[in-house]
Design an enzyme around this catalytic site. Structure first.
Site, short mmCIF file in Angstrom:
data_model
loop_
_atom_site.label_atom_id
_atom_site.label_comp_id
_atom_site.label_asym_id
_atom_site.label_seq_id
_atom_site.Cartn_x
_atom_site.Cartn_y
_atom_site.Cartn_z
N HIS A 275 12.35 -28.63 -25.54
CA HIS A 275 13.31 -29.47 -24.82
C HIS A 275 13.17 -30.94 -25.24
CE1 HIS A 275 15.85 -28.92 -21.01
NE2 HIS A 275 16.02 -30.19 -21.30
N ASP A 309 14.21 -26.38 -32.66
CA ASP A 309 14.45 -27.82 -32.70
C ASP A 309 13.22 -28.58 -32.21
OD1 ASP A 309 14.46 -27.94 -29.90
OD2 ASP A 309 16.61 -28.33 -29.72
N GLY A 311 12.31 -32.96 -32.85
CA GLY A 311 11.81 -33.97 -33.79
C GLY A 311 12.38 -33.89 -35.19
N VAL A 312 13.42 -33.10 -35.39
CA VAL A 312 14.02 -32.99 -36.73
C VAL A 312 14.82 -34.27 -37.02
CG1 VAL A 312 15.67 -31.72 -38.16
CG2 VAL A 312 14.11 -30.49 -36.63
N ARG A 333 18.52 -35.81 -30.15
CA ARG A 333 18.70 -37.26 -29.95
C ARG A 333 19.50 -37.96 -31.05
NH1 ARG A 333 13.57 -36.08 -28.22
NH2 ARG A 333 12.97 -36.65 -26.09
C1 LIG Z 1 19.20 -36.91 -23.67
C2 LIG Z 1 18.84 -35.47 -23.75
C3 LIG Z 1 19.42 -34.56 -22.88
C4 LIG Z 1 19.12 -33.22 -22.97
N1 LIG Z 1 19.77 -32.34 -22.16
C5 LIG Z 1 19.56 -31.02 -22.32
C6 LIG Z 1 20.33 -30.10 -21.58
O1 LIG Z 1 21.21 -30.48 -20.80
N2 LIG Z 1 20.08 -28.77 -21.75
C7 LIG Z 1 19.12 -28.33 -22.64
O2 LIG Z 1 18.93 -27.13 -22.76
N3 LIG Z 1 18.40 -29.18 -23.37
C8 LIG Z 1 18.60 -30.51 -23.25
N4 LIG Z 1 17.91 -31.38 -24.03
C9 LIG Z 1 17.02 -30.86 -25.10
C10 LIG Z 1 17.81 -30.66 -26.40
O3 LIG Z 1 18.65 -29.54 -26.31
C11 LIG Z 1 16.89 -30.44 -27.61
O4 LIG Z 1 16.04 -29.34 -27.37
C12 LIG Z 1 16.05 -31.66 -28.00
O5 LIG Z 1 16.79 -32.84 -27.84
C13 LIG Z 1 15.58 -31.53 -29.45
O6 LIG Z 1 14.71 -32.55 -29.80
P1 LIG Z 1 15.21 -33.88 -30.58
O7 LIG Z 1 15.93 -34.71 -29.57
O8 LIG Z 1 13.93 -34.51 -31.01
O9 LIG Z 1 16.07 -33.46 -31.73
C14 LIG Z 1 18.18 -32.75 -23.93
C15 LIG Z 1 17.59 -33.68 -24.79
C16 LIG Z 1 17.91 -35.02 -24.72
C17 LIG Z 1 17.27 -35.97 -25.68
#
Ligand SMILES: Cc1cc2nc3c(=O)[nH]c(=O)nc-3n(C[C@H](O)[C@H](O)[C@H](O)COP(=O)(O)O)c2cc1C
Ligand SMILES: *[C@@H]1O[C@H](CO)[C@@H](O)[C@H](O)[C@H]1NC(C)=O
Ligand SMILES: *[C@@H]1O[C@H](CO)[C@@H](O)[C@H](O)[C@H]1NC(C)=O
Ligand SMILES: *[C@@H]1O[C@H](CO)[C@@H](O)[C@H](O)[C@H]1NC(C)=O
Ligand SMILES: *[C@@H]1O[C@H](CO)[C@@H](O)[C@H](O)[C@H]1NC(C)=O
Ligand SMILES: *[C@@H]1O[C@H](CO)[C@@H](O)[C@H](O)[C@H]1NC(C)=O
Ligand SMILES: *[C@@H]1O[C@H](CO)[C@@H](O)[C@H](O)[C@H]1NC(C)=O
Length: 389
Positions: A275, A309, A311-312, A333
């Site tokens: 997440h 996913d 940190g990519v 992000r």
């Molecule tokens: C601002 C933000 C909101 C997110 N909201 C959700 C969400 O609503 N549902 C969910 O399953 N994951 C959510 N995530 C996790 C993302 O789906 C994902 O796993 C994560 O951003 C991947 O890492 P990265 O940001 O380093 O690429 C959220 C992440 C961020 C940064």
């Protein structure tokens, strides 16, 4: 030997200086773009050189509370840091003098039977409206322009109707869901809505059994949006599958044990994720989970589709995940930050990562991404699992 603190001090300073918390490396973004203020015009999006630039620009452009909501990780953000750093602990073993001219033709990827231009998708992230008033519409349209999959968050700024209506002709969207395991009526309504609006798969988030512990975000009251205890059991998962013909993909698998259980339950795919390190500090990133599966139950990668996913940020990160058997890689992000420009930013982000996947794979000597395997990774040479750095 007599202990002399004065001799130790320079060492402490060096150790600290060597490991600063770097959210993005210094590649002279500030020198290029100057200082970005919320009111200042954004630089021409075509001048953006890499995904980390979007974070630099968003930090200046967005107000602090909105930027913090996107940026935040859990607690001390050690896992967020680990998500970014893990990729550098698995070095590549580039082969040379290989014919790699046709690498681009191996980029197109089927995800649950749907064709996309890349083994990469936009992970579901809540509240796209914080970056640009068009919110998720920028992500839908950017994804359409680049022909990549967008997994739409359940906690969207725009309504699901608006998001679905913004689709290009033939565009495929998946719907991420948070469910209340104690209210099947509500869950059924969510499933029917997704079906009615034409979403082609459900991404069921299973990594948020409790509130995420987000120190950075709590200062602004923008912590976790999913606040109640909500364990989703396999029994609930199987009940949901009986209610719909849409494939349901558990998102947030973090161990080989749970990956194996997913296979036994007949899941069509699993999504390895912590997440974005926003739930549990100490949780592993998708690469580490994929590595655990690769070492202990590699057959999982042949039994269902595996997405990952966390940190990519670069093409090489994607290549490393594919090398372990991951079918498609999520980015969160950076796409949210790119959306300060609306769809033009999202489109540019896809264009950048597309080129990086191709050139990084080619420089690693990979002729065909569909034939990639773990021999391109120096897996046993660098410490993992907290053995040091
Ligand atoms: C601002 C933000 C909101 C997110 N909201 C959700 C969400 O609503 N549902 C969910 O399953 N994951 C959510 N995530 C996790 C993302 O789906 C994902 O796993 C994560 O951003 C991947 O890492 P990265 O940001 O380093 O690429 C959220 C992440 C961020 C940064
Ligand atoms: C941005 O730069 C590109 C490439 O140089 C150019 O074609 C385009 O017109 C510029 N856009 C704006 C809004 O200035
Ligand atoms: C998807 O791509 C495959 C292989 O390129 C092709 O055979 C198939 O017809 C495509 N499917 C759709 C729905 O476009
Ligand atoms: C920050 O921006 C968001 C989204 O544009 C807005 O809703 C919020 O009111 C702003 N907060 C402050 C403190 O300016
Ligand atoms: C369950 O969800 C339904 C539909 O959203 C709602 O009307 C009902 O109040 C919920 N029940 C409980 C106990 O929260
Ligand atoms: C927000 O997105 C829209 C539509 O994509 C775009 O026209 C607008 O310029 C964006 N806002 C900023 C500040 O760039
Ligand atoms: C892995 O890839 C390398 C390089 O393409 C190749 O030489 C090797 O045969 C592959 N190994 C397996 C087990 O497929």
């Amino acid at each position: 030997m007599h202990f002399q603190p004065s001799l130790l001090l320079p060492l402490v300073a060096v150790a600290t200086a060597a490991r600063p918390m770097l959210w993005w490396p210094n590649t002279l973004a500030e020198e290029q773009y100057g200082t970005i203020e919320p009111e200042s015009a954004l630089p021409n999006v075509s001048t953006v050189v890499g995904l980390p630039d979007f974070q630099f620009l968003a930090e200046g452009h967005m107000n602090l509370s909105s930027y913090t909501y996107y940026h935040s990780g859990a607690a001390g953000e050690w896992s967020y840091r680990n998500n970014l750093e893990t990729f550098q602990r698995a070095r590549l073993r580039p082969r040379v003098m290989k014919m790699v001219d046709d690498i681009e033709s191996s980029l197109p990827t089927q995800i649950l039977g749907y064709n996309f231009s890349l083994p990469l998708f936009i992970s579901p992230c809540a509240r796209a409206g914080y970056a640009n008033e068009t919110g998720e519409l920028g992500l839908v349209r950017g994804a359409a322009a680049g022909n990549v999959l967008y997994m739409v968050t359940d906690f969207s700024s725009r309504t699901k109707e608006e998001i679905s209506a913004a689709k290009a002709e033939g565009q495929i969207l998946f719907q991420q869901l948070y469910i209340d395991p104690h209210n099947d009526t509500a869950t059924l309504e969510q499933i029917r809505e997704a079906e009615t609006l034409g979403f082609k798969a459900l991404i069921l988030t299973v990594d948020s059994a409790a509130d995420g512990n987000r120190h950075r975000a709590l200062r602004f009251g923008v912590g976790s949006a999913d606040s109640s205890y909500s364990s989703i059991t396999w029994e609930k998962y199987n009940w949901m599958r009986e209610q719909t013909s849409l494939p349901i993909v558990p998102k947030g698998i973090q161990t080989v044990e749970d990956a194996v259980i997913a296979v036994r339950n007949g899941a069509p795919a699993i999504f390895l994720s912590n997440h974005g390190a926003r739930q549990l500090d100490g949780s592993p990133n998708g690469f580490e989970v994929a590595l655990e599966i690769h070492e202990q139950a590699p057959w999982v990668f042949d039994s269902l589709e595996v997405y990952a996913d966390g940190g990519v940020r670069y093409g090489a990160d994607v290549v490393k995940l594919l090398a372990l058997g991951v079918k498609a890689v999520g980015v969160g992000r950076p796409f949210m930050f790119s959306n300060i420009y609306g769809e033009a930013g999202v489109e540019r982000a896809i264009e950048i990562i597309r080129r990086e996947i191709a050139i990084d794979a080619a420089n690693a000597g990979i002729a065909d991404l569909k034939q990639i395997n773990s021999s391109v990774l120096a897996l046993n040479r660098y410490p993992f699992w907290g053995q040091g750095s």
